[in-house]
Design an enzyme around this catalytic site. Structure first.
Site, PDB file in Angstrom:
ATOM      1  N   GLY A   1      65.352  39.413  44.427  1.00 34.14           N
ATOM      2  CA  GLY A   1      66.137  40.058  45.469  1.00 34.14           C
ATOM      3  C   GLY A   1      67.626  39.958  45.192  1.00 34.14           C
ATOM      4  O   GLY A   1      68.052  39.667  44.073  1.00 34.14           O
ATOM      5  N   GLY A   2      68.417  40.169  46.202  1.00 34.15           N
ATOM      6  CA  GLY A   2      69.866  40.180  46.024  1.00 34.15           C
ATOM      7  C   GLY A   2      70.491  38.794  46.033  1.00 34.15           C
ATOM      8  O   GLY A   2      71.689  38.651  45.807  1.00 34.15           O
TER       9      GLY A   2
ATOM     10  N   GLN B   1      35.233  39.889  40.482  1.00 33.88           N
ATOM     11  CA  GLN B   1      36.230  39.456  41.481  1.00 33.88           C
ATOM     12  C   GLN B   1      36.849  40.564  42.339  1.00 33.88           C
ATOM     13  O   GLN B   1      36.993  40.407  43.553  1.00 33.88           O
ATOM     14  CB  GLN B   1      37.368  38.695  40.779  1.00 33.88           C
ATOM     15  CG  GLN B   1      38.367  38.124  41.751  1.00 33.88           C
ATOM     16  CD  GLN B   1      39.522  37.359  41.124  1.00 33.88           C
ATOM     17  OE1 GLN B   1      40.499  37.089  41.776  1.00 33.88           O
ATOM     18  NE2 GLN B   1      39.428  36.987  39.866  1.00 33.88           N
TER      19      GLN B   1
ATOM     20  N   GLU C   1      41.052  41.173  34.750  1.00 31.48           N
ATOM     21  CA  GLU C   1      42.330  40.762  35.347  1.00 31.48           C
ATOM     22  C   GLU C   1      43.547  40.875  34.418  1.00 31.48           C
ATOM     23  O   GLU C   1      44.508  41.582  34.702  1.00 31.48           O
ATOM     24  CB  GLU C   1      42.192  39.298  35.830  1.00 31.48           C
ATOM     25  CG  GLU C   1      43.471  38.646  36.271  1.00 31.48           C
ATOM     26  CD  GLU C   1      44.024  39.241  37.553  1.00 31.48           C
ATOM     27  OE1 GLU C   1      43.251  39.406  38.509  1.00 31.48           O
ATOM     28  OE2 GLU C   1      45.234  39.539  37.604  1.00 31.48           O
TER      29      GLU C   1
ATOM     30  N   ASP D   1      42.835  41.660  40.001  1.00 31.59           N
ATOM     31  CA  ASP D   1      41.525  41.648  40.665  1.00 31.59           C
ATOM     32  C   ASP D   1      41.651  41.551  42.178  1.00 31.59           C
ATOM     33  O   ASP D   1      41.325  42.483  42.914  1.00 31.59           O
ATOM     34  CB  ASP D   1      40.701  40.458  40.157  1.00 31.59           C
ATOM     35  CG  ASP D   1      40.040  40.745  38.826  1.00 31.59           C
ATOM     36  OD1 ASP D   1      39.886  41.927  38.479  1.00 31.59           O
ATOM     37  OD2 ASP D   1      39.660  39.787  38.134  1.00 31.59           O
TER      38      ASP D   1
HETATM   39  N1  COA Z   1      20.244  47.408  39.011  1.00 29.35           N
HETATM   40  C1  COA Z   1      20.214  47.977  37.798  1.00 29.35           C
HETATM   41  N2  COA Z   1      21.289  48.057  36.983  1.00 29.35           N
HETATM   42  C2  COA Z   1      22.438  47.504  37.422  1.00 29.35           C
HETATM   43  C3  COA Z   1      22.536  46.896  38.674  1.00 29.35           C
HETATM   44  C4  COA Z   1      21.375  46.850  39.491  1.00 29.35           C
HETATM   45  N3  COA Z   1      21.391  46.300  40.705  1.00 29.35           N
HETATM   46  N4  COA Z   1      23.786  46.434  38.828  1.00 29.35           N
HETATM   47  C5  COA Z   1      24.450  46.763  37.708  1.00 29.35           C
HETATM   48  N5  COA Z   1      23.638  47.407  36.850  1.00 29.35           N
HETATM   49  C6  COA Z   1      23.965  47.944  35.541  1.00 29.35           C
HETATM   50  C7  COA Z   1      25.037  48.996  35.562  1.00 29.35           C
HETATM   51  O1  COA Z   1      24.519  50.199  36.005  1.00 29.35           O
HETATM   52  C8  COA Z   1      25.465  49.032  34.109  1.00 29.35           C
HETATM   53  O2  COA Z   1      24.521  49.777  33.385  1.00 29.35           O
HETATM   54  P1  COA Z   1      24.940  50.947  32.338  1.00 29.35           P
HETATM   55  O3  COA Z   1      25.867  50.307  31.358  1.00 29.35           O
HETATM   56  O4  COA Z   1      23.636  51.316  31.728  1.00 29.35           O
HETATM   57  O5  COA Z   1      25.570  52.027  33.091  1.00 29.35           O
HETATM   58  C9  COA Z   1      25.284  47.585  33.691  1.00 29.35           C
HETATM   59  O6  COA Z   1      24.533  46.940  34.739  1.00 29.35           O
HETATM   60  C10 COA Z   1      26.555  46.777  33.485  1.00 29.35           C
HETATM   61  O7  COA Z   1      27.561  47.122  34.403  1.00 29.35           O
HETATM   62  P2  COA Z   1      29.065  47.041  33.944  1.00 29.35           P
HETATM   63  O8  COA Z   1      29.935  47.371  35.080  1.00 29.35           O
HETATM   64  O9  COA Z   1      29.229  47.853  32.703  1.00 29.35           O
HETATM   65  O10 COA Z   1      29.216  45.469  33.621  1.00 29.35           O
HETATM   66  P3  COA Z   1      29.997  44.760  32.416  1.00 29.35           P
HETATM   67  O11 COA Z   1      29.712  43.317  32.604  1.00 29.35           O
HETATM   68  O12 COA Z   1      29.687  45.333  31.086  1.00 29.35           O
HETATM   69  O13 COA Z   1      31.548  45.059  32.732  1.00 29.35           O
HETATM   70  C11 COA Z   1      33.551  44.998  34.060  1.00 29.35           C
HETATM   71  C12 COA Z   1      32.213  44.331  33.723  1.00 29.35           C
HETATM   72  C13 COA Z   1      34.156  44.231  35.217  1.00 29.35           C
HETATM   73  C14 COA Z   1      34.472  44.941  32.845  1.00 29.35           C
HETATM   74  C15 COA Z   1      33.298  46.473  34.456  1.00 29.35           C
HETATM   75  O14 COA Z   1      32.346  46.504  35.483  1.00 29.35           O
HETATM   76  C16 COA Z   1      34.551  47.197  34.904  1.00 29.35           C
HETATM   77  O15 COA Z   1      35.412  47.583  34.103  1.00 29.35           O
HETATM   78  N6  COA Z   1      34.684  47.412  36.243  1.00 29.35           N
HETATM   79  C17 COA Z   1      35.770  48.157  36.813  1.00 29.35           C
HETATM   80  C18 COA Z   1      37.051  47.373  36.842  1.00 29.35           C
HETATM   81  C19 COA Z   1      36.918  46.069  37.534  1.00 29.35           C
HETATM   82  O16 COA Z   1      36.563  45.963  38.670  1.00 29.35           O
HETATM   83  N7  COA Z   1      37.291  45.018  36.801  1.00 29.35           N
HETATM   84  C20 COA Z   1      37.539  43.723  37.353  1.00 29.35           C
HETATM   85  C21 COA Z   1      36.373  42.932  37.560  1.00 29.35           C
HETATM   86  S1  COA Z   1      36.901  41.479  38.382  1.00 29.35           S
END
Ligand code: COA
Length: 414
Positions: free
Chosen positions: A245-246, A16, A138, A167
């Site tokens: 607010g106030g 998001q 979030e 988010d």
């Molecule tokens: N091709 C190949 N690999 C890809 C890719 C693509 N096009 N797109 C994503 N990936 C890989 C990433 O490189 C990552 O690999 P790695 O773990 O080997 O480095 C993997 O997919 C997963 O990415 P990740 O971001 O760890 O996803 P997740 O589902 O485990 O975590 C979040 C999701 C949102 C918790 C995390 O991305 C995060 O903390 N983001 C920052 C904060 C944020 O924006 N949070 C709010 C989200 S609404």
């Protein structure tokens, strides 16, 4: 012409926060190329699905006006295409877990080498510090940024808000950072790094609560429901529905509240409009009574005052209350449900609520662009299917011929 015509965004965002940001930039006219993993794409395509095998509303409502390209950026052939996209784009936006892009071989240093004019923008859960490597969603941000601690009632647990301030709030912050960096690039010729931590974004939106934290050192927070009969600790407490607010404010019941969970209205009892309010609710006597006729006199008994206001509002619908009080200068707002908002004609007329057609799910409602530019009107176009524009982008943006595209597909990179 749109405000961001000619700006090309390499969109590596998912879920998001990041997609909110790039959707706004797309609505302002940027060409947003969303890069997604072949086969699965953005995880939200499949989350909270209401129709089997069709992109979820979670995805469609956050990815309008974008193009979708599938690309595996962990394979060599995929990295090669990704590198060429970095050359052709003005902005790279991502919100992966900390270090994900570095692990693919694309550090900020490397990205700058490839394109010194690029703006590289990221959302992370935390800024540098003890939690910087943590993944964040979030509600984690609402809890760690001060939102949950200051929301709810003082005799209840910390509460998260329905508004996605972690988010979507951080996505908004990031969008401002990006356009500011684009503006600076006009003069400097250089790109730069733009970083927004969700904890910081939530804290920024809770600014008034840090204000109250410091006021506490100088006495009780008189506009909080804990004053004067409750107790204050050493941290900003939860204020229930008190106004930040106030001017005192509270939510009161309206006609039908027994069966309708949203039959409530927020009423602000600002001093300037107290005369009109008191007369309207049948309390003209308060205007002559020193127990009631100054803000200072009312402050210790706001609960009793709102009980009296509620005795009147319970005889009217929330819309009747609004119609009666607004001409008398009493600020008030009915609690509108999502059903009421989705049916509100004026929001449809301004494009804040839009009906969009989707080839697989049919028509659905979305929130359009809440930011209205007179010279850059928004036209909301449906979200892309996974990989819908892969061939188009490889050909038109990177100049790959049919054989090169076929080879990329053969390698599994796209
Ligand atoms: N091709 C190949 N690999 C890809 C890719 C693509 N096009 N797109 C994503 N990936 C890989 C990433 O490189 C990552 O690999 P790695 O773990 O080997 O480095 C993997 O997919 C997963 O990415 P990740 O971001 O760890 O996803 P997740 O589902 O485990 O975590 C979040 C999701 C949102 C918790 C995390 O991305 C995060 O903390 N983001 C920052 C904060 C944020 O924006 N949070 C709010 C989200 S609404």
């Amino acid at each position: 012409m749109k405000a961001l015509d000619g700006v090309r965004i390499l969109d590596m965002t998912h879920v998001q926060s990041g997609p909110t940001c790039t959707q706004l930039l797309a609505w302002f006219g940027a060409d947003v190329i969303k890069v997604e993993r072949p086969g699965s794409g953005d995880a939200t395509r499949g989350q909270l699905r209401d129709i089997p095998d069709v992109d979820s509303l979670y995805f469609t409502m956050l990815n309008h006006n974008k193009r979708s390209v599938t690309l595996n950026t962990k394979l060599d052939a995929g990295k090669d295409i990704f590198t060429r996209l970095i050359v052709e784009c003005d902005v790279l936006v991502e919100n992966f877990a900390p270090g994900a892009l570095d692990r693919m071989g694309f550090s900020w240093e490397r990205i700058q080498e490839i394109n010194p004019r690029i703006i590289y923008a990221s959302v992370k859960g935390f800024g540098p510090g003890p939690y910087e490597d943590f993944k964040v969603y979030e509600n984690v941000a609402q809890c760690t940024g001060g939102g949950a601690s200051t929301t709810g009632f003082d005799d209840g647990p910390p509460t998260v808000s329905g508004a996605q301030i972690g988010d979507s709030g951080t996505g908004l912050h990031l969008a401002l950072g990006i356009v500011t960096a684009l503006f600076q690039r006009e003069r400097s010729g250089r790109g730069q790094r733009v970083e927004c931590a969700m904890q910081d974004g939530v804290l920024n939106l809770c600014r008034v609560k840090l204000r109250d934290q410091q006021r506490l050192a100088h006495g009780p927070l008189t506009e909080y429901p804990q004053y004067p009969n409750g107790t204050f600790g050493d941290a900003t407490p939860r204020a229930g529905n008190a106004s930040g607010g106030g001017q005192p404010g509270w939510i009161v019941k309206c006609k039908g509240w027994e069966n309708d969970l949203d039959a409530y209205i927020y009423i602000i009892t600002q001093a300037a409009a107290f005369d009109g309010l008191a007369r309207t609710i049948g309390h003209a006597d308060w205007l002559e009574d020193p127990e009631w006729n100054t803000p200072e006199a009312r402050l210790p008994k706001l609960d009793r005052m709102y009980d009296e206001i509620e005795a009147w509002t319970k005889t009217k619908t929330k819309f009747e209350v609004m119609e009666i009080l607004n001409p008398r200068n009493v600020p008030c707002g009915p609690v509108l449900s999502m059903k009421e908002l989705s049916e509100e004609p004026s929001l449809r007329a301004t494009g804040t609520v839009v009906q969009v057609d989707h080839p697989e799910r049919g028509p659905y409602l979305t929130v359009g662009n809440p930011i209205k530019l007179s010279d850059s009107p928004t036209d909301v176009r449906r979200s892309p299917l996974l990989g819908e524009h892969t061939d188009e982008v490889l050909q038109a943006v990177l100049g790959l011929d049919a054989a090169a595209i076929a080879a990329a597909k053969e390698s599994g990179a796209v």
